[in-house]
Motif scaffolding. Structure first.
Motif, PDB file in Angstrom:
ATOM      1  N   ILE A  45       0.834  -1.206   0.000  1.00 33.76           N
ATOM      2  CA  ILE A  45       0.000   0.000   0.000  1.00 33.76           C
ATOM      3  C   ILE A  45       0.868   1.255   0.000  1.00 33.76           C
ATOM      4  N   LEU A  46       1.896   1.271   0.835  1.00 37.28           N
ATOM      5  CA  LEU A  46       2.753   2.453   0.929  1.00 37.28           C
ATOM      6  C   LEU A  46       3.538   2.684  -0.364  1.00 37.28           C
ATOM      7  N   LYS A  47       3.972   1.610  -1.016  1.00 34.43           N
ATOM      8  CA  LYS A  47       4.675   1.765  -2.297  1.00 34.43           C
ATOM      9  C   LYS A  47       3.765   2.385  -3.349  1.00 34.43           C
ATOM     10  N   ALA A  48       2.525   1.911  -3.415  1.00 33.45           N
ATOM     11  CA  ALA A  48       1.577   2.462  -4.392  1.00 33.45           C
ATOM     12  C   ALA A  48       1.257   3.913  -4.074  1.00 33.45           C
ATOM     13  N   ASN A  49       1.084   4.219  -2.790  1.00 33.87           N
ATOM     14  CA  ASN A  49       0.773   5.588  -2.395  1.00 33.87           C
ATOM     15  C   ASN A  49       1.937   6.535  -2.691  1.00 33.87           C
ATOM     16  N   ALA A  50       3.161   6.035  -2.536  1.00 34.34           N
ATOM     17  CA  ALA A  50       4.329   6.866  -2.840  1.00 34.34           C
ATOM     18  C   ALA A  50       4.326   7.301  -4.302  1.00 34.34           C
ATOM     19  N   ARG A  68      -4.779  14.883   1.947  1.00 30.78           N
ATOM     20  CA  ARG A  68      -5.871  13.914   1.823  1.00 30.78           C
ATOM     21  C   ARG A  68      -5.415  12.642   1.104  1.00 30.78           C
ATOM     22  N   LEU A  69      -4.445  12.802   0.211  1.00 29.20           N
ATOM     23  CA  LEU A  69      -3.950  11.680  -0.576  1.00 29.20           C
ATOM     24  C   LEU A  69      -2.992  10.783   0.212  1.00 29.20           C
ATOM     25  N   LEU A  70      -2.299  11.359   1.164  1.00 29.00           N
ATOM     26  CA  LEU A  70      -1.227  10.653   1.859  1.00 29.00           C
ATOM     27  C   LEU A  70      -1.720   9.469   2.691  1.00 29.00           C
ATOM     28  N   LEU A  71      -1.019   8.347   2.562  1.00 32.03           N
ATOM     29  CA  LEU A  71      -1.183   7.208   3.461  1.00 32.03           C
ATOM     30  C   LEU A  71       0.139   6.966   4.177  1.00 32.03           C
ATOM     31  N   ASN A  72       0.069   6.557   5.435  1.00 36.71           N
ATOM     32  CA  ASN A  72       1.239   6.197   6.214  1.00 36.71           C
ATOM     33  C   ASN A  72       0.831   5.048   7.131  1.00 36.71           C
ATOM     34  N   PRO A  73       1.764   4.448   7.841  1.00 32.47           N
ATOM     35  CA  PRO A  73       1.383   3.310   8.692  1.00 32.47           C
ATOM     36  C   PRO A  73       0.258   3.629   9.668  1.00 32.47           C
ATOM     37  N   TYR A 122     -15.363   9.672  -5.990  1.00 35.11           N
ATOM     38  CA  TYR A 122     -14.698  10.463  -4.953  1.00 35.11           C
ATOM     39  C   TYR A 122     -13.335  10.939  -5.427  1.00 35.11           C
ATOM     40  N   GLU A 123     -12.808  11.914  -4.695  1.00 37.32           N
ATOM     41  CA  GLU A 123     -11.553  12.547  -5.066  1.00 37.32           C
ATOM     42  C   GLU A 123     -10.475  12.289  -4.012  1.00 37.32           C
ATOM     43  N   ALA A 124      -9.290  12.010  -4.459  1.00 39.18           N
ATOM     44  CA  ALA A 124      -8.057  12.038  -3.670  1.00 39.18           C
ATOM     45  C   ALA A 124      -7.987  11.038  -2.523  1.00 39.18           C
ATOM     46  N   ARG A 125      -9.007  10.938  -1.685  1.00 41.90           N
ATOM     47  CA  ARG A 125      -8.890  10.199  -0.424  1.00 41.90           C
ATOM     48  C   ARG A 125      -8.913   8.680  -0.620  1.00 41.90           C
ATOM     49  N   PRO A 126      -7.776   7.996  -0.513  1.00 45.16           N
ATOM     50  CA  PRO A 126      -7.786   6.527  -0.638  1.00 45.16           C
ATOM     51  C   PRO A 126      -8.555   5.849   0.490  1.00 45.16           C
ATOM     52  N   ASN A 127      -8.642   6.505   1.656  1.00 44.05           N
ATOM     53  CA  ASN A 127      -9.371   5.882   2.774  1.00 44.05           C
ATOM     54  C   ASN A 127     -10.838   5.657   2.444  1.00 44.05           C
ATOM     55  N   VAL A 128     -11.388   6.434   1.495  1.00 46.20           N
ATOM     56  CA  VAL A 128     -12.788   6.246   1.112  1.00 46.20           C
ATOM     57  C   VAL A 128     -12.992   4.865   0.501  1.00 46.20           C
ATOM     58  N   THR A 129     -11.984   4.366  -0.206  1.00 48.16           N
ATOM     59  CA  THR A 129     -12.077   3.023  -0.787  1.00 48.16           C
ATOM     60  C   THR A 129     -12.357   1.994   0.301  1.00 48.16           C
ATOM     61  N   SER A 148     -10.304   9.203  -7.892  1.00 48.48           N
ATOM     62  CA  SER A 148      -9.690  10.133  -8.838  1.00 48.48           C
ATOM     63  C   SER A 148      -8.384   9.575  -9.385  1.00 48.48           C
ATOM     64  N   ALA A 149      -7.958  10.116 -10.514  1.00 49.77           N
ATOM     65  CA  ALA A 149      -6.710   9.671 -11.133  1.00 49.77           C
ATOM     66  C   ALA A 149      -5.526   9.921 -10.214  1.00 49.77           C
ATOM     67  N   SER A 150      -5.606  10.954  -9.374  1.00 47.28           N
ATOM     68  CA  SER A 150      -4.493  11.285  -8.488  1.00 47.28           C
ATOM     69  C   SER A 150      -4.215  10.186  -7.469  1.00 47.28           C
ATOM     70  N   ALA A 151      -5.212   9.344  -7.175  1.00 49.40           N
ATOM     71  CA  ALA A 151      -5.041   8.265  -6.197  1.00 49.40           C
ATOM     72  C   ALA A 151      -5.154   6.892  -6.847  1.00 49.40           C
ATOM     73  N   TYR A 152      -4.930   6.828  -8.148  1.00 47.07           N
ATOM     74  CA  TYR A 152      -5.197   5.581  -8.875  1.00 47.07           C
ATOM     75  C   TYR A 152      -4.383   4.400  -8.348  1.00 47.07           C
ATOM     76  N   ASN A 153      -3.101   4.605  -8.140  1.00 55.01           N
ATOM     77  CA  ASN A 153      -2.264   3.490  -7.679  1.00 55.01           C
ATOM     78  C   ASN A 153      -2.695   3.015  -6.297  1.00 55.01           C
ATOM     79  N   SER A 154      -2.958   3.966  -5.406  1.00 58.14           N
ATOM     80  CA  SER A 154      -3.388   3.616  -4.049  1.00 58.14           C
ATOM     81  C   SER A 154      -4.725   2.886  -4.074  1.00 58.14           C
ATOM     82  N   ASN A 155      -5.678   3.427  -4.808  1.00 55.49           N
ATOM     83  CA  ASN A 155      -7.008   2.819  -4.860  1.00 55.49           C
ATOM     84  C   ASN A 155      -6.969   1.433  -5.495  1.00 55.49           C
ATOM     85  N   SER A 156      -6.137   1.276  -6.519  1.00 56.76           N
ATOM     86  CA  SER A 156      -6.056  -0.024  -7.192  1.00 56.76           C
ATOM     87  C   SER A 156      -5.565  -1.107  -6.238  1.00 56.76           C
TER      88      SER A 156
END
Length: 417
Positions: A45-50, A68-73, A122-129, A148-156
């Motif tokens: 998850i962190l690699k995709a979010n990076a 809003r986009l950032l994920l961390n442990p 939804y936009e940006a927030r991967p936590n919504v997934t 959103s496209a900005s969070a595509y890797n994280s959401n995927s």
């Protein structure tokens, strides 16, 4: 792309029919498996979010959007914890909301049932997934998600983890899906899936919400922007008011329940505004004030008419001095977004007048606007904050993702006449 989207929607419809008949034990087992999988695959998850963060920085996304986009442990643990809390909550499906017996002996029951297929844009927030998946599964709904496209890797990655772990725990195929594609046309195609999607929830900025509301051909549960207000009454405890204001504005300014406008009664403005300005300046907040505010705080920038409508999602605060509770109410009802408002006062009559007259989804007396949140309300996660009045209002959690049907029990009765 439309063909792929329809295929995903068809899988979701089949899954929804199966999900509606699953018991609490089966659904909870799957949700707990999802939570465990998130923590087990933290590194993925962190690699995709990076990758998303790097792209966002290259493209010049604002600090608020990047936050809003950032994920961390910590945030991953919080998402997993949210899922576990949802699993611990009562199952709304099958609840008998009310029942009565007619004079002819028929027993009428009103029973809570899933909506079916929930579409979420939804936009940006991967936590919504994660939040949407947990809430939809628990309430017996399949979900088709379009981030959103900005969070595509994280959401995927998140959707894949949720789908795989849920299926391994017994969920029907297609219960949790990420809609194919990231362009705007994909979102518009989702809005046209009448007959596939039972309800559509937009979660994001004003432009996204307006587009969905105006263009969707399926029912929409409208979430709104958060132009939230804090009103400091003449009878306020000013130290209490200062703590509430600073928290409401600065604890996390890029979220929809952060305060955007401060209203201060003229009787306490000369005492309260300087202390508020000092505390807010220390935290980097820019003030934009009315004429009376600037007489007390000359350093404040002049507020324009547009400022009273703005959801800044940033360290900017509009400030207005008012002459009464009624003037504060009128300002909020004119400029607010019907999201969340707070009054700080020790006068019970003022608190009652404020809470009765303000037309917003959530009202607080002597507490921060930041509490408008499904988790803080004890609902577990939330799928959004509804600012409309039909079906759902405020934090939308399990019960808000259900509807009802009437089940009538008889013993041979027939209607005559």
């Amino acid at each position: 792309m439309r063909e792929e989207l329809i295929q995903a929607a068809e899988r979701a419809r089949r899954a929804a029919l199966a999900l509606a008949n699953l018991g609490r034990r089966e659904k909870d087992r799957a949700i707990l498996a999802m939570a465990d999988a998130l923590e087990a695959r933290e590194e993925d998850i962190l690699k995709a979010n990076a990758l998303d963060m790097e792209r966002g920085e290259r493209e010049g996304l604002s600090p608020a959007v990047l936050d809003r986009l950032l994920l961390n442990p910590k945030r991953i643990r919080e998402m997993a914890s949210g899922l576990r809390h949802v699993a611990s909550l009562p199952d709304p499906v099958g609840e008998v909301m009310e029942g009565w017996t007619l004079p002819n002996g028929l027993v009428v029951t009103k029973v809570r049932v899933p909506l079916g297929v929930m579409g979420v844009i939804y936009e940006a927030r991967p936590n919504v997934t994660v939040d949407a998946a947990g809430l939809c599964v628990k309430s017996g709904n399949a979900c088709l998600l379009r981030g959103s496209a900005s969070a595509y890797n994280s959401n995927s990655v998140l959707a894949r983890i949720l789908d795989e772990s849920g299926a391994a725990a017994g969920l029907p195929e297609g219960s949790v899906q990420l809609a194919p594609g990231t362009d705007h046309e994909t979102a518009r195609e989702m809005m046209r899936l009448h007959g596939y999607i039972d309800a559509l929830i937009p979660r994001g900025g004003e432009s996204l919400i307006r587009t969905v509301v105006e263009e969707a051909q399926v029912p929409v549960i409208e979430t709104g922007i958060g132009n939230c207000h804090v009103y400091v009454d003449r009878a306020a405890d000013l130290e209490k008011a200062l703590r509430i204001l600073v928290n409401a504005k600065t604890q996390r300014p890029a979220v929809c329940n952060a305060a955007e406008t401060l209203l201060v009664h003229e009787a306490v403005a000369r005492d309260f505004l300087p202390m508020a300005a000092r505390a807010l300046k220390e935290r980097g907040v820019e003030l934009r004030g009315c004429e009376k505010t600037r007489q007390i705080l000359p350093e404040a920038k002049p507020a324009t008419e547009e400022d009273w409508y703005r959801e800044y999602l940033d360290l900017i605060l509009a400030v207005k001095v008012v002459g009464s509770v009624q003037e504060a109410v009128e300002h909020i009802n004119r400029y607010g977004s019907k999201h969340t408002e707070a009054i700080v006062t020790e006068d019970l009559s003022a608190a009652r007048a404020f809470t009765q007259a303000v037309d917003s989804a959530a009202l607080f007396v002597n507490a921060s606007t930041r509490f408008t949140d499904g988790g803080e309300f004890g609902f577990g996660a939330e799928i959004g904050i509804s600012t409309q009045k039909l079906h759902a209002r405020g934090p939308m959690a399990l019960k808000e993702l259900t509807t009802y049907k009437y089940v009538v029990w008889g013993d041979g009765q027939v209607r005559e006449g």
